[in-house]
Structures are given as C-alpha cells and as structure tokens.
Design an enzyme around this catalytic site. Structure first.
Site, mmCIF file in Angstrom:
data_model
loop_
_atom_site.group_PDB
_atom_site.id
_atom_site.type_symbol
_atom_site.label_atom_id
_atom_site.label_comp_id
_atom_site.label_asym_id
_atom_site.label_seq_id
_atom_site.Cartn_x
_atom_site.Cartn_y
_atom_site.Cartn_z
ATOM 1 N N GLU A 224 40.538 47.592 49.095
ATOM 2 C CA GLU A 224 40.057 46.369 48.470
ATOM 3 C C GLU A 224 40.146 45.203 49.458
ATOM 4 O O GLU A 224 41.217 44.586 49.592
ATOM 5 C CB GLU A 224 40.913 46.033 47.243
ATOM 6 N N ASN B 18 41.031 47.588 36.174
ATOM 7 C CA ASN B 18 42.256 46.799 36.303
ATOM 8 C C ASN B 18 42.063 45.549 35.462
ATOM 9 O O ASN B 18 41.353 44.631 35.862
ATOM 10 C CB ASN B 18 42.494 46.439 37.779
ATOM 11 N N TRP B 19 42.716 45.557 34.292
ATOM 12 C CA TRP B 19 42.498 44.441 33.360
ATOM 13 C C TRP B 19 43.276 43.185 33.716
ATOM 14 O O TRP B 19 43.102 42.151 33.077
ATOM 15 C CB TRP B 19 42.871 44.888 31.940
ATOM 16 N N LYS B 20 44.175 43.286 34.684
ATOM 17 C CA LYS B 20 44.999 42.122 35.066
ATOM 18 C C LYS B 20 45.643 41.527 33.809
ATOM 19 O O LYS B 20 46.041 42.275 32.927
ATOM 20 C CB LYS B 20 44.148 41.091 35.828
ATOM 21 N N HIS C 254 48.755 45.989 44.719
ATOM 22 C CA HIS C 254 47.520 45.202 44.556
ATOM 23 C C HIS C 254 47.677 43.887 45.339
ATOM 24 O O HIS C 254 48.771 43.328 45.407
ATOM 25 C CB HIS C 254 47.265 44.923 43.071
ATOM 26 N N GLY D 167 37.948 45.085 38.562
ATOM 27 C CA GLY D 167 38.581 44.060 37.754
ATOM 28 C C GLY D 167 37.636 43.541 36.689
ATOM 29 O O GLY D 167 37.470 44.152 35.628
ATOM 30 N N GLY E 9 37.298 39.540 42.966
ATOM 31 C CA GLY E 9 37.098 38.444 42.021
ATOM 32 C C GLY E 9 36.245 37.311 42.558
ATOM 33 O O GLY E 9 36.202 36.227 41.978
ATOM 34 N N GLU F 101 46.989 40.952 44.687
ATOM 35 C CA GLU F 101 47.538 39.816 43.923
ATOM 36 C C GLU F 101 49.060 39.914 43.853
ATOM 37 O O GLU F 101 49.764 38.913 43.869
ATOM 38 C CB GLU F 101 46.906 39.768 42.521
ATOM 39 N N SER G 244 34.542 43.215 43.504
ATOM 40 C CA SER G 244 33.262 42.793 42.915
ATOM 41 C C SER G 244 32.307 43.965 42.661
ATOM 42 O O SER G 244 31.089 43.824 42.833
ATOM 43 C CB SER G 244 32.615 41.705 43.768
HETATM 44 C C1 PEP Z 1 40.655 44.191 41.352
HETATM 45 O O1 PEP Z 1 41.248 43.478 40.556
HETATM 46 O O2 PEP Z 1 41.251 45.126 41.901
HETATM 47 C C2 PEP Z 1 39.249 43.893 41.631
HETATM 48 C C3 PEP Z 1 38.613 44.637 42.508
HETATM 49 O O3 PEP Z 1 38.692 42.844 40.937
HETATM 50 P P1 PEP Z 1 37.099 42.504 40.850
HETATM 51 O O4 PEP Z 1 36.403 43.788 40.505
HETATM 52 O O5 PEP Z 1 37.023 41.499 39.742
HETATM 53 O O6 PEP Z 1 36.687 41.991 42.173
#
Ligand code: PEP
Length: 249
Positions: A166, A9-11, A94, A233, A172, A96, A212
């Site tokens: 998640e 997931n590049w956001k 998601h 991410g 993050g 976010e 993470s």
């Molecule tokens: C995500 O954006 O879904 C995510 C899990 O981010 P990260 O791996 O950076 O925690």
C-alpha cells in the site's frame, strides 16, 4: 495457483447494526468460487460479525492487535482474544498505525509472530511515503519493511502470510498507483521472499495492492501477473461496491 483475496478495511466506520446489515446485503453475492472475501471491522463489531457470517464463506478480520497474548496493557486486544471469538485474519502494520500509533518494524514483526502463535493469518502492510517514492527509494523502503516483518518467521508460516503493498500516498487520496507500477513493486516483494525462503514460498504468498482501489479499477489490478487481490478502505464500506470489487477479482 494463488486464490485472490479481497479484504475490506473498514477503519473506524460503521455501528454494529450497520455492520450486520452490510453482511446481510452481501451474503450470497460475494461467495464466488476461488475468491476469498474478508471484512476487517472494528473490535466492537467482531463478535457479532462472526455470528452474522456463519454458514457463508465470508471471513472476518481484525484491523490490529497487541503483540503480547495477555498482560497489563489497558485498552488492548490480543491474538488469543481474537482467536477465541473465531477471527481468521488480522491486519498488521497498516500505515495509519505506523503513522499515528508509532508502530515500528519491530512491533510489526512481533505482531506477525503473535498472529501465528494464535493461528491467525496476518495481512502485513508495507508501503512507501510520497517523498520516498520521489527520491527513488521505494524498493529500499519495501526491502527493510519486508525483511523486518518476516524476521524469525518459518517457511511454513511465511507461505500463509498475506502481504498488502500500500503506497502511503495512494491510501484514501483517490490517487491510485498505476496497475503496472503496483505490479512492479509487488513482483519485487515476491523476489525478496524468494531470496528469504525460495521459489515455493515466494510463489505461494498472496500479495495484495491497496490504495484507492474501486470497482472501476479493480479488474485492471487483478490482470497483473503478481497482484493477488486488494486491501480496500473507502470502497469496501458500501455493500454494492464491495460486491463489485469481489466480482472484479
Ligand atoms: C486502506 O485503508 O488500506 C486503503 C487502501 O484505503 P483506500 O482504499 O480508501 O485508499
């Protein structure tokens, strides 16, 4: 036998040229038999990336879409548009989007329906906040989110859904859930699906862990009985690290 799926997931990161260079770097290195690789990129990059992965087994996903197929929704992108350019996956719900864009369980459900109307596979994100975990409410929160997301979804559709568990406090932050704790919640999600659809669907749905995940810890998650991959991410942004994540799966 569920095929592991590693989705990046590049956001809101990377330019189109950086994205194309990334695909060039990973091509031929992530095409490991039995492991599915998905890159979920910003909307502006999708067309170019669908072209860039032609002839490979890498799939391209969107990070969101609107729940209607068309209409007066300025600035929005629909499932019809995504399918039209060759997109296979779409992330739905998601945390976010839930937190910053008021995406409710009801909207998430509408988006899951919209995904299936347009032959897209939804990656449905669920997860609890830190306060909810500390209050012992994780399962209660997950139950509400799962039951809402699958409302009105047939068994035939449900078995194609990818669920991403998640925990919000792990996204993050560098504070990953332990593989054992993540597996416990993911096994609970599978139980919920069993209650909704029976053994066959519950055994077929792929459930990822996200929060993470890094090259150094991915293998430990993958060793768990119910974890079928990862939604990643930060660690999916660098070609070398993405390749290691896929190898770890
Ligand atoms: C995500 O954006 O879904 C995510 C899990 O981010 P990260 O791996 O950076 O925690």
């Amino acid at each position: 036998m569920r095929a592991p799926i590693i989705a990046g997931n590049w956001k809101m990161f990377k330019t189109v040229s950086e994205a194309k260079a990334f695909i060039e770097e990973i091509k031929g290195k992530v095409e490991i038999e039995g492991v599915e690789c998905v890159i979920c990129a910003p909307f502006t990059h999708l067309h170019a990336l669908v072209d860039a992965v032609q002839g490979t087994r890498i799939k391209i996903g969107a990070q969101n879409m609107h729940c209607e197929d068309c209409g007066a929704y300025t600035g929005e992108i629909s499932g019809v548009m995504l399918k039209d350019i060759g997109i296979d996956y779409v992330i739905v719900g998601h945390s976010e989007r839930r937190a910053y864009f008021a995406e409710s369980d009801d909207i998430v459900n509408k988006k899951v329906h919209a995904a299936f109307r347009n032959q897209l596979i939804p990656i449905v994100c669920v997860g609890e906040k830190l306060g909810e975990r500390e209050a012992g409410d994780t399962k209660k929160v997950i139950k509400v989110q799962i039951e809402a997301a699958f409302q009105g979804i047939s068994a035939e559709q449900a078995e194609q859904v990818v669920v991403a568990y998640e925990p919000i406090w792990a996204i993050g932050t560098g504070k990953a859930s332990t593989p054992q704790d993540a597996n416990e919640v993911i096994a609970y999600i599978r139980d919920l699906l069993k209650g909704l659809y029976g053994d066959h669907v519950a055994g077929a749905v792929r459930i990822q862990y996200g929060g993470s995940v890094k090259p150094e810890n991915v293998a430990e998650y993958m060793r768990q009985s119910d974890i079928d991959g990862a939604l990643v991410g930060a660690a999916s942004l660098h070609p070398a690290s993405y390749i290691q994540l896929v190898e770890g799966a």
